[in-house]
Design a protein around this motif. Structure first.
Motif, PDB file in Angstrom:
ATOM      1  N   ARG A 194       0.829  -1.204   0.000  1.00  0.00           N
ATOM      2  CA  ARG A 194       0.000   0.000   0.000  1.00  0.00           C
ATOM      3  C   ARG A 194       0.865   1.257   0.000  1.00  0.00           C
ATOM      4  O   ARG A 194       0.547   2.242  -0.662  1.00  0.00           O
ATOM      5  CB  ARG A 194      -0.942   0.025   1.204  1.00  0.00           C
ATOM      6  CG  ARG A 194      -2.006   1.133   1.075  1.00  0.00           C
ATOM      7  CD  ARG A 194      -2.905   1.242   2.286  1.00  0.00           C
ATOM      8  NE  ARG A 194      -4.074   2.042   2.013  1.00  0.00           N
ATOM      9  CZ  ARG A 194      -4.111   3.372   1.995  1.00  0.00           C
ATOM     10  NH1 ARG A 194      -3.000   4.063   2.234  1.00  0.00           N
ATOM     11  NH2 ARG A 194      -5.225   4.027   1.727  1.00  0.00           N
ATOM     12  N   ALA A 195       1.950   1.221   0.760  1.00  0.00           N
ATOM     13  CA  ALA A 195       2.860   2.366   0.782  1.00  0.00           C
ATOM     14  C   ALA A 195       3.484   2.586  -0.595  1.00  0.00           C
ATOM     15  O   ALA A 195       3.612   3.727  -1.055  1.00  0.00           O
ATOM     16  CB  ALA A 195       3.950   2.159   1.828  1.00  0.00           C
ATOM     17  N   LEU A 196       3.858   1.505  -1.255  1.00  0.00           N
ATOM     18  CA  LEU A 196       4.436   1.622  -2.591  1.00  0.00           C
ATOM     19  C   LEU A 196       3.415   2.150  -3.583  1.00  0.00           C
ATOM     20  O   LEU A 196       3.739   2.968  -4.448  1.00  0.00           O
ATOM     21  CB  LEU A 196       4.971   0.259  -3.049  1.00  0.00           C
ATOM     22  CG  LEU A 196       6.159  -0.300  -2.254  1.00  0.00           C
ATOM     23  CD1 LEU A 196       6.474  -1.712  -2.707  1.00  0.00           C
ATOM     24  CD2 LEU A 196       7.382   0.595  -2.402  1.00  0.00           C
ATOM     25  N   ASP A 197       2.180   1.703  -3.455  1.00  0.00           N
ATOM     26  CA  ASP A 197       1.120   2.194  -4.342  1.00  0.00           C
ATOM     27  C   ASP A 197       0.884   3.686  -4.132  1.00  0.00           C
ATOM     28  O   ASP A 197       0.669   4.429  -5.099  1.00  0.00           O
ATOM     29  CB  ASP A 197      -0.175   1.423  -4.097  1.00  0.00           C
ATOM     30  CG  ASP A 197      -0.090  -0.030  -4.527  1.00  0.00           C
ATOM     31  OD1 ASP A 197       0.830  -0.366  -5.310  1.00  0.00           O
ATOM     32  OD2 ASP A 197      -0.941  -0.834  -4.088  1.00  0.00           O
ATOM     33  N   ARG A 198       0.913   4.112  -2.873  1.00  0.00           N
ATOM     34  CA  ARG A 198       0.725   5.543  -2.594  1.00  0.00           C
ATOM     35  C   ARG A 198       1.874   6.359  -3.166  1.00  0.00           C
ATOM     36  O   ARG A 198       1.658   7.433  -3.752  1.00  0.00           O
ATOM     37  CB  ARG A 198       0.617   5.774  -1.080  1.00  0.00           C
ATOM     38  CG  ARG A 198       0.442   7.238  -0.692  1.00  0.00           C
ATOM     39  CD  ARG A 198       0.115   7.404   0.774  1.00  0.00           C
ATOM     40  NE  ARG A 198       1.114   6.826   1.640  1.00  0.00           N
ATOM     41  CZ  ARG A 198       2.275   7.414   1.954  1.00  0.00           C
ATOM     42  NH1 ARG A 198       2.586   8.583   1.421  1.00  0.00           N
ATOM     43  NH2 ARG A 198       3.122   6.820   2.767  1.00  0.00           N
ATOM     44  N   ARG A 199       3.083   5.864  -3.045  1.00  0.00           N
ATOM     45  CA  ARG A 199       4.233   6.561  -3.622  1.00  0.00           C
ATOM     46  C   ARG A 199       4.091   6.660  -5.146  1.00  0.00           C
ATOM     47  O   ARG A 199       4.373   7.705  -5.739  1.00  0.00           O
ATOM     48  CB  ARG A 199       5.531   5.818  -3.289  1.00  0.00           C
ATOM     49  CG  ARG A 199       5.903   5.820  -1.832  1.00  0.00           C
ATOM     50  CD  ARG A 199       6.458   7.171  -1.397  1.00  0.00           C
ATOM     51  NE  ARG A 199       6.957   7.054  -0.039  1.00  0.00           N
ATOM     52  CZ  ARG A 199       8.200   6.742   0.278  1.00  0.00           C
ATOM     53  NH1 ARG A 199       9.088   6.519  -0.666  1.00  0.00           N
ATOM     54  NH2 ARG A 199       8.562   6.654   1.536  1.00  0.00           N
TER      55      ARG A 199
ATOM     56  N   LEU B  88       1.534   9.259  -6.127  1.00  0.00           N
ATOM     57  CA  LEU B  88       2.006  10.627  -5.901  1.00  0.00           C
ATOM     58  C   LEU B  88       3.310  10.927  -6.639  1.00  0.00           C
ATOM     59  O   LEU B  88       3.845  12.024  -6.521  1.00  0.00           O
ATOM     60  CB  LEU B  88       2.208  10.860  -4.399  1.00  0.00           C
ATOM     61  CG  LEU B  88       0.936  10.834  -3.542  1.00  0.00           C
ATOM     62  CD1 LEU B  88       1.285  10.896  -2.069  1.00  0.00           C
ATOM     63  CD2 LEU B  88       0.014  11.984  -3.915  1.00  0.00           C
ATOM     64  N   VAL B  89       3.804   9.951  -7.393  1.00  0.00           N
ATOM     65  CA  VAL B  89       5.048  10.086  -8.143  1.00  0.00           C
ATOM     66  C   VAL B  89       6.192  10.511  -7.221  1.00  0.00           C
ATOM     67  O   VAL B  89       6.891  11.492  -7.457  1.00  0.00           O
ATOM     68  CB  VAL B  89       4.899  11.065  -9.334  1.00  0.00           C
ATOM     69  CG1 VAL B  89       6.057  10.895 -10.312  1.00  0.00           C
ATOM     70  CG2 VAL B  89       3.594  10.860 -10.063  1.00  0.00           C
ATOM     71  N   ILE B  90       6.361   9.763  -6.131  1.00  0.00           N
ATOM     72  CA  ILE B  90       7.452   9.983  -5.192  1.00  0.00           C
ATOM     73  C   ILE B  90       8.355   8.757  -5.254  1.00  0.00           C
ATOM     74  O   ILE B  90       7.957   7.657  -4.871  1.00  0.00           O
ATOM     75  CB  ILE B  90       6.938  10.212  -3.769  1.00  0.00           C
ATOM     76  CG1 ILE B  90       6.067  11.472  -3.713  1.00  0.00           C
ATOM     77  CG2 ILE B  90       8.093  10.326  -2.784  1.00  0.00           C
ATOM     78  CD1 ILE B  90       5.414  11.712  -2.365  1.00  0.00           C
ATOM     79  N   SER B  91       9.555   8.956  -5.730  1.00  0.00           N
ATOM     80  CA  SER B  91      10.470   7.841  -5.927  1.00  0.00           C
ATOM     81  C   SER B  91      11.046   7.357  -4.605  1.00  0.00           C
ATOM     82  O   SER B  91      11.189   8.118  -3.641  1.00  0.00           O
ATOM     83  CB  SER B  91      11.622   8.259  -6.847  1.00  0.00           C
ATOM     84  OG  SER B  91      11.131   8.671  -8.105  1.00  0.00           O
ATOM     85  N   LEU B  92      11.397   6.083  -4.577  1.00  0.00           N
ATOM     86  CA  LEU B  92      12.141   5.555  -3.441  1.00  0.00           C
ATOM     87  C   LEU B  92      13.580   6.033  -3.525  1.00  0.00           C
ATOM     88  O   LEU B  92      14.131   6.199  -4.612  1.00  0.00           O
ATOM     89  CB  LEU B  92      12.109   4.024  -3.453  1.00  0.00           C
ATOM     90  CG  LEU B  92      10.739   3.357  -3.378  1.00  0.00           C
ATOM     91  CD1 LEU B  92      10.909   1.846  -3.394  1.00  0.00           C
ATOM     92  CD2 LEU B  92       9.980   3.798  -2.148  1.00  0.00           C
ATOM     93  N   ASP B  93      14.197   6.253  -2.380  1.00  0.00           N
ATOM     94  CA  ASP B  93      15.598   6.654  -2.357  1.00  0.00           C
ATOM     95  C   ASP B  93      16.238   6.149  -1.074  1.00  0.00           C
ATOM     96  O   ASP B  93      15.616   5.414  -0.298  1.00  0.00           O
ATOM     97  CB  ASP B  93      15.752   8.175  -2.512  1.00  0.00           C
ATOM     98  CG  ASP B  93      15.005   8.967  -1.448  1.00  0.00           C
ATOM     99  OD1 ASP B  93      14.848   8.451  -0.319  1.00  0.00           O
ATOM    100  OD2 ASP B  93      14.579  10.099  -1.731  1.00  0.00           O
ATOM    101  N   SER B  94      17.465   6.541  -0.844  1.00  0.00           N
ATOM    102  CA  SER B  94      18.214   6.005   0.294  1.00  0.00           C
ATOM    103  C   SER B  94      17.583   6.369   1.634  1.00  0.00           C
ATOM    104  O   SER B  94      17.818   5.685   2.640  1.00  0.00           O
ATOM    105  CB  SER B  94      19.663   6.501   0.253  1.00  0.00           C
ATOM    106  OG  SER B  94      19.710   7.913   0.331  1.00  0.00           O
ATOM    107  N   ILE B  95      16.782   7.429   1.666  1.00  0.00           N
ATOM    108  CA  ILE B  95      16.114   7.808   2.911  1.00  0.00           C
ATOM    109  C   ILE B  95      15.192   6.695   3.393  1.00  0.00           C
ATOM    110  O   ILE B  95      15.005   6.486   4.596  1.00  0.00           O
ATOM    111  CB  ILE B  95      15.333   9.128   2.717  1.00  0.00           C
ATOM    112  CG1 ILE B  95      16.312  10.302   2.562  1.00  0.00           C
ATOM    113  CG2 ILE B  95      14.385   9.394   3.881  1.00  0.00           C
ATOM    114  CD1 ILE B  95      15.657  11.615   2.242  1.00  0.00           C
ATOM    115  N   ASP B  96      14.621   5.940   2.449  1.00  0.00           N
ATOM    116  CA  ASP B  96      13.699   4.859   2.798  1.00  0.00           C
ATOM    117  C   ASP B  96      14.409   3.605   3.302  1.00  0.00           C
ATOM    118  O   ASP B  96      13.766   2.707   3.855  1.00  0.00           O
ATOM    119  CB  ASP B  96      12.850   4.492   1.579  1.00  0.00           C
ATOM    120  CG  ASP B  96      12.019   5.656   1.083  1.00  0.00           C
ATOM    121  OD1 ASP B  96      11.237   6.198   1.890  1.00  0.00           O
ATOM    122  OD2 ASP B  96      12.151   6.039  -0.102  1.00  0.00           O
ATOM    123  N   VAL B  97      15.697   3.537   3.115  1.00  0.00           N
ATOM    124  CA  VAL B  97      16.464   2.343   3.468  1.00  0.00           C
ATOM    125  C   VAL B  97      16.728   2.323   4.970  1.00  0.00           C
ATOM    126  O   VAL B  97      17.073   3.339   5.562  1.00  0.00           O
ATOM    127  CB  VAL B  97      17.801   2.318   2.686  1.00  0.00           C
ATOM    128  CG1 VAL B  97      18.676   1.160   3.141  1.00  0.00           C
ATOM    129  CG2 VAL B  97      17.525   2.241   1.192  1.00  0.00           C
TER     130      VAL B  97
END
Length: 557
Positions: A46-51, A54-63
């Motif tokens: 669900r979090a990935l779908d929301r990202r 909203l066109v918010i890419s994953l990055d190192s902050i999420d790691v």
């Protein structure tokens, strides 16, 4: 013997008092590529779908924080690890100053160390202590005494035109709200929460204060906060987002005030993000601590100094809508908002009484760097709540602790609109939360003349909804940019006007604000469209020809 006991007491006291809190910031995340290639190890679907939406890419902050780094610090004999944050890539520790400073030379993966006692920091920002006295730690939770039938909640909802959202079918369905607070006793038993229990609207939670899964415990503050959003007693009381789903997190240790609570809040916000939460309500705020050396000054309230506010800004960058109480210090020598209410992306909420007049206790802005805070106001003086013991309605508690969740529920209702708008718009979608917040602010009664304690004032969610739909309308082709629809608002029909005769064989679609198609005319040449059969309300009109589209708001009286 008494002298010996006194000596032992003093020795223990001075040993304990020499313990300092600090954040150890790490240089990198060595395994970030592995995590980024396997996103479900970091975030729920669900979090990935929301990202993605909203066109918010994953990055190192999420790691996550590197496990090896964390364990090496944790295994230091003279250091106690209390919390960690992947967003800030930091570990909250406690120990003696010398032992903490020794970590920097012992481990090459440590970037720098920040002490909660700013006088111990050798670099970075330092704040001059103001002479104003900050409130004691009880004030952050202070309940200053003295087609729904909303019952006792009627005024606090209708003051904000929240009933209009509900009439449009925007009741929070499909939204997930996280409440980060001090405890939720009896939410699992009270009749006023039976509706959300029966409908499986409580998705879970966590007690970060005690590091266990028992979140139906500790302070009653969170129960009262939740009731203003989710409580339901037929014909007597309705919360502002009765159909939303909830995670309940405890980060606050109400019997004391320590900087650890900032780190626990960040951990809770990170958990909320990972679970795909849409809105977070926080009826907490931090200015001063039991250890006076750790207390914040007004200069620190710039949205980028305190640990919790830095975490809040990162949370907003992940797509979370953050709603926070302004604080209850407006009539005290320390009158300012706290953290994380000072963060630029946080929606900060002050309090008014039932007549819409400012509550004296509502904390003041602006932030130390001059930004307007609070932005908006809701009823926080004697609102209707559910008593955590009796389960009955009470109107004897006050505080921005309650104006904030009342507002958070309506923010979630407005955000319920998002799914359809994203499919209809060609605008850069990572600005949708910005559009939503701006629509709410612009609807407020003092938007053109904001004041230090009022901010922009009391919002009108009917106007906000119209603003939001208007701000996210789309024009996909230059030819259609001059297309006009009139009259709008209308009663029975509307006309389509365009300075060209080429608009033939076009398609007309009308959607309600939940995205359900209520009218479609394919290959039409008619410039007049009958909508007399539709109920009054706000609709989305989409006119298409070939690959050209225009989407705009349509209001039927």
């Amino acid at each position: 013997m008494k002298k010996l006991l006194l000596f032992l007491f003093l020795t223990t006291f001075f040993q304990a008092s020499s313990q300092e809190d600090a954040w150890v910031f790490l240089k990198d995340k060595p395994n970030k590529t592995t995590f980024l290639n396997n996103p479900l190890t970091m975030l729920s679907q669900r979090a990935l779908d929301r990202r993605a939406k909203l066109v918010i890419s994953l990055d190192s902050i999420d790691v996550p924080v590197d496990e090896s780094y964390y364990n090496q610090i944790k295994n230091e004999g003279n250091i106690t690890v209390l919390a960690k944050s992947k967003w800030l890539n930091a570990v909250h520790i406690q120990g003696e100053v010398e032992d903490i400073n020794n970590l920097l030379s012992a481990y090459s993966f440590i970037s720098h160390i920040e002490f909660a006692n700013k006088s111990l920091n050798t670099n970075g920002k330092t704040s001059s202590k103001l002479k104003t006295t900050a409130p004691n730690h009880y004030n952050k939770l202070n309940e200053t005494l003295t087609d729904f039938d909303y019952g006792e909640a009627d005024n606090q909802i209708k003051m904000l035109k929240g009933d209009y959202l509900h009439e449009q079918g925007l009741t929070g369905e499909g939204q997930i709200i996280a409440i980060i607070d001090a405890g939720f006793p009896n939410v699992n038993t009270l009749d006023a929460f039976q509706r959300i229990r029966d409908n499986d609207q409580i998705l879970g939670g966590y007690n970060f204060a005690d590091r266990n899964t028992d979140f139906y415990t500790r302070s009653s503050h969170g129960t009262h906060v939740l009731s203003s959003i989710a409580g339901y007693i037929e014909n007597e009381f309705v919360g502002t987002a009765p159909d939303a789903k909830f995670y309940l997190f405890i980060s606050e240790i109400s019997g004391s005030e320590t900087v650890l609570e900032e780190s626990l809040w960040v951990e809770a916000a990170e958990r909320a993000d990972s679970l795909g939460v849409d809105v977070i309500n926080t009826s907490l705020g931090y200015t001063t601590y039991d250890n006076a050396n750790h207390s914040h000054t007004y200069a620190d309230l710039d949205g980028k100094t305190t640990f919790i506010s830095r975490g809040a800004e990162i949370g907003a960058s992940r797509g979370l809508l953050l709603v926070n109480a302004a604080g209850n210090s407006g009539n005290k020598s320390w009158k300012h908002i706290g953290a994380p209410a000072d963060a630029p992306s946080v929606i900060t909420v002050g309090a008014v009484n039932a007549s819409g007049e400012i509550a004296a206790f509502s904390s003041y802005g602006p932030t130390s760097d001059g930004r307007i805070k609070p932005e908006i106001l809701g009823q926080g003086q004697n609102p209707a709540l559910i008593d955590y013991i009796s389960g009955e309605i009470k109107i004897t508690s006050s505080g921005t602790s309650f104006s904030s969740p009342i507002m958070a529920g309506l923010i979630a209702c407005l955000n319920q609109n998002e799914g359809f708008l994203l499919k209809s718009s060609n605008k850069t979608t990572d600005n949708f939360n910005t559009y939503l917040k701006q629509s709410v602010y612009e609807s407020a009664d003092k938007y053109n003349n904001p004041l230090d304690q009022y901010g922009y004032g009391i919002p009108n969610f009917e106007v906000a909804l119209n603003n939001y739909i208007g701000s996210t309308g789309a024009v996909y082709d230059a030819m259609l940019s001059k297309l006009m629809v009139y009259p709008n608002p209308t009663i029975d029909s509307f006309n389509i006007s365009l300075d060209t005769e080429n608009l033939n064989d076009f398609t007309i679609q009308v959607f309600n604000i939940l995205g359900k198609k209520v009218l479609e005319k394919v290959n039409s040449n008619s410039r007049t469209v009958d909508i007399s059969f539709l109920e009054s309300g706000v609709y989305i009109l989409k006119i298409s020809k070939d690959n050209q589209h225009k989407t705009l708001k349509l209001i039927k009286k």
